[in-house]
Design a protein around this motif. Sequence first.
Motif, PDB file in Angstrom:
ATOM      1  N   ASP A  46       0.831  -1.198   0.000  1.00 30.35           N
ATOM      2  CA  ASP A  46       0.000   0.000   0.000  1.00 30.35           C
ATOM      3  C   ASP A  46       0.872   1.257   0.000  1.00 30.35           C
ATOM      4  O   ASP A  46       1.735   1.414   0.877  1.00 30.35           O
ATOM      5  N   THR A  49       0.883   3.213   3.360  1.00 30.74           N
ATOM      6  CA  THR A  49       1.676   2.535   4.388  1.00 30.74           C
ATOM      7  C   THR A  49       3.166   2.713   4.121  1.00 30.74           C
ATOM      8  O   THR A  49       3.942   2.983   5.055  1.00 30.74           O
ATOM      9  N   GLU A  52       4.028   6.365   5.005  1.00 26.65           N
ATOM     10  CA  GLU A  52       3.995   6.594   6.453  1.00 26.65           C
ATOM     11  C   GLU A  52       5.200   5.975   7.156  1.00 26.65           C
ATOM     12  O   GLU A  52       5.671   6.502   8.165  1.00 26.65           O
TER      13      GLU A  52
END
Length: 171
Positions: A46, A49, A52
Amino acid sequence: LSKEFPAGLLIITGANSAVGLRSMPARYLFLDEVDAYPASADEEGDPVTLAEARSLTFAHRRKVLLVSTPTIRGLSRIEREFEASDQRRYFVPCPHCHEHQTLELENLRWPEGRPREAEYACAHCGSLIGERHKTWMLERGEWRTTAPSDGRTAGFHLSSLYSPVGWFSWA
């Protein structure tokens, strides 16, 4: 796709580039139109993700901003993130009764066949509010939380009904 300036460095990358998303630590992340991101970046996972993970170095000092127009209810990334936040909404006062409310599509009213004459019906007193009042309302509005949260995650929802006069009209 990068720019250095005295206070730091700006790096721009696409959500489909796993290399760009994992290239360096970042204290501040701005992820735009996350609902349009692919499910996986270069088959590495993702993109949200991956991005982050770049901020984990900065622990509690990091700031991650996810922005998007919601797409499909139940599948939307931004909907899921908003639901996990304190769900702030912008409350504006009615120019007639001064009670605060959020602007909702179902409160728009217009004479049959004449949507260009749209007005907003106050949720409290029912008075019709002309678009000419929007500037006054926006200047006196305030963000309010509408859900409990972890105390660290703020989420903001703002529809195009709040667009300033001259941008996107109620009509």
